[in-house]
Design an enzyme around this catalytic site. Sequence first.
Site, mmCIF file in Angstrom:
data_model
loop_
_atom_site.group_PDB
_atom_site.id
_atom_site.type_symbol
_atom_site.label_atom_id
_atom_site.label_comp_id
_atom_site.label_asym_id
_atom_site.label_seq_id
_atom_site.Cartn_x
_atom_site.Cartn_y
_atom_site.Cartn_z
ATOM 1 N N ARG A 47 73.855 28.496 59.749
ATOM 2 C CA ARG A 47 75.266 28.863 59.483
ATOM 3 C C ARG A 47 75.211 30.155 58.676
ATOM 4 N NH1 ARG A 47 80.500 25.387 57.824
ATOM 5 N NH2 ARG A 47 80.326 25.072 60.063
ATOM 6 N N CYS A 66 89.682 22.304 64.160
ATOM 7 C CA CYS A 66 88.247 22.070 63.931
ATOM 8 C C CYS A 66 87.982 21.457 62.562
ATOM 9 C CB CYS A 66 87.475 23.369 64.106
ATOM 10 S SG CYS A 66 88.004 24.653 62.952
ATOM 11 N N GLN A 85 81.081 23.684 67.727
ATOM 12 C CA GLN A 85 82.437 23.152 67.562
ATOM 13 C C GLN A 85 83.137 23.064 68.920
ATOM 14 O OE1 GLN A 85 84.245 22.211 64.636
ATOM 15 N NE2 GLN A 85 85.558 21.433 66.269
ATOM 16 N N ARG A 107 81.527 16.105 67.164
ATOM 17 C CA ARG A 107 80.480 17.056 66.768
ATOM 18 C C ARG A 107 79.116 16.381 66.896
ATOM 19 N NH1 ARG A 107 81.705 21.340 63.454
ATOM 20 N NH2 ARG A 107 79.575 21.941 63.961
ATOM 21 N N HIS A 157 81.495 29.936 67.067
ATOM 22 C CA HIS A 157 81.192 28.584 66.564
ATOM 23 C C HIS A 157 80.993 27.674 67.786
ATOM 24 C CE1 HIS A 157 80.795 25.320 63.936
ATOM 25 N NE2 HIS A 157 82.002 25.226 63.416
ATOM 26 N N ASP A 162 93.324 26.774 63.619
ATOM 27 C CA ASP A 162 92.241 26.819 62.631
ATOM 28 C C ASP A 162 92.794 27.522 61.395
ATOM 29 O OD1 ASP A 162 89.770 26.838 61.346
ATOM 30 O OD2 ASP A 162 88.977 28.532 62.490
HETATM 31 N N1 CP Z 1 84.455 22.377 61.707
HETATM 32 C C1 CP Z 1 83.384 22.656 60.938
HETATM 33 O O1 CP Z 1 82.459 23.380 61.309
HETATM 34 O O2 CP Z 1 83.416 22.018 59.733
HETATM 35 P P1 CP Z 1 82.432 22.239 58.508
HETATM 36 O O3 CP Z 1 82.695 23.615 57.952
HETATM 37 O O4 CP Z 1 82.776 21.136 57.558
HETATM 38 O O5 CP Z 1 81.012 22.139 58.991
HETATM 39 N N1 NVA Z 2 87.185 29.823 61.031
HETATM 40 C C1 NVA Z 2 86.674 28.924 60.028
HETATM 41 C C2 NVA Z 2 86.033 27.724 60.663
HETATM 42 C C3 NVA Z 2 85.540 26.679 59.695
HETATM 43 C C4 NVA Z 2 84.851 25.545 60.371
HETATM 44 C C5 NVA Z 2 85.702 29.665 59.128
HETATM 45 O O1 NVA Z 2 84.901 30.464 59.630
HETATM 46 O O2 NVA Z 2 85.752 29.452 57.906
#
Ligand code: CP
Ligand code: NVA
Length: 306
Positions: free
Chosen positions: A102, A264, A132, A292, A129, A224
């Site tokens: 991440r 998400c 997701q 997920r 992502h 989102d």
């Molecule tokens: N939707 C998602 O990726 O959630 P987290 O940031 O909790 O991993």
């Molecule tokens: N768009 C959001 C998604 C979180 C799962 C972010 O990048 O923070």
Amino acid sequence: MKKDLISMLDIKDDIHELLDLAVKLKKEKKQGMIGEPLKNKSLGMIFEKPSTRTRISFEVGMTQLGGHALYLSPRDLQMGRGETIADTAKVLSRFVDAIMYRAFSNKVMRELAENATVPVINGLDDKEHPCQILADLLTIKEHKGDFKGLKLAYVGDGNNVCNSLMLGSAMVGMDFAVGCPSGYEPDAELTKEAERFAAENGAVIEILHDAKEAVKGADVIYTDVWVSMGEEKEKEEKERLFLPYQVNQSLVEAAKHDCIVMHCLPAHRGYEITDEVVDGPHSVVFDEAENRLHAQKAVMLTLMHD
Ligand code: CP
Ligand code: NVA
């Protein structure tokens, strides 16, 4: 050769196979069928940003497949003291069988993948992502059946989730409309790619600046957060600009009467979505979160199994 999952484009030929495998793994889990296909395998997980769903679903998923996952924070790794991403990738590849990352930057994600000799899975970056979106497609398949003929309306910021969702929708032949403020459209290059897939699969991509227009005839409404991780300084301006794009009861009523509402998560209740909608009868957000686990087990099995 190792295969990565950095972008939805990496799975353009495997998307239906992955979804079918996820359905099978979910069914087996519910029936209590346990196997250990990834016995003795390890997944290294580097998180530059916080996570609830991604961390837990990957970690639990690895355990359920008979393997092991390691949570690695840059604060504790030598990366945090300047060891390069390339060296980190090379060293990790000597220990683990795949890396989940991440990241703040898609560029750094790609640098890690280029230097790793094991598969790299994108657990979110500033551009995409994909994990997701696999879970989202699984959720839509469960609630709506076939993708063809469906319309998904994404309302809000044209961010990482929106980019991957646009590609995923186009790949499975689902119409995709974005309703976003001007200047917050999804990535232009990925929009072109999505338009190409949509044309091949008999679907259309629409970029609109009116939320009600976007959700007209929609089977799925998706939103989102307005402020993604790392964008905190834009918070005030975005909260003002995005207010007309809130997914509230009146917007849900402008879509099909049997539409599902997705997010998400984490949700910023009262901003991009209201309590009434997120807790209401159209919402499938917790099925989506559970999926997920099943979708990523399919990814790990595909990329990591001998
Ligand atoms: N939707 C998602 O990726 O959630 P987290 O940031 O909790 O991993
Ligand atoms: N768009 C959001 C998604 C979180 C799962 C972010 O990048 O923070």
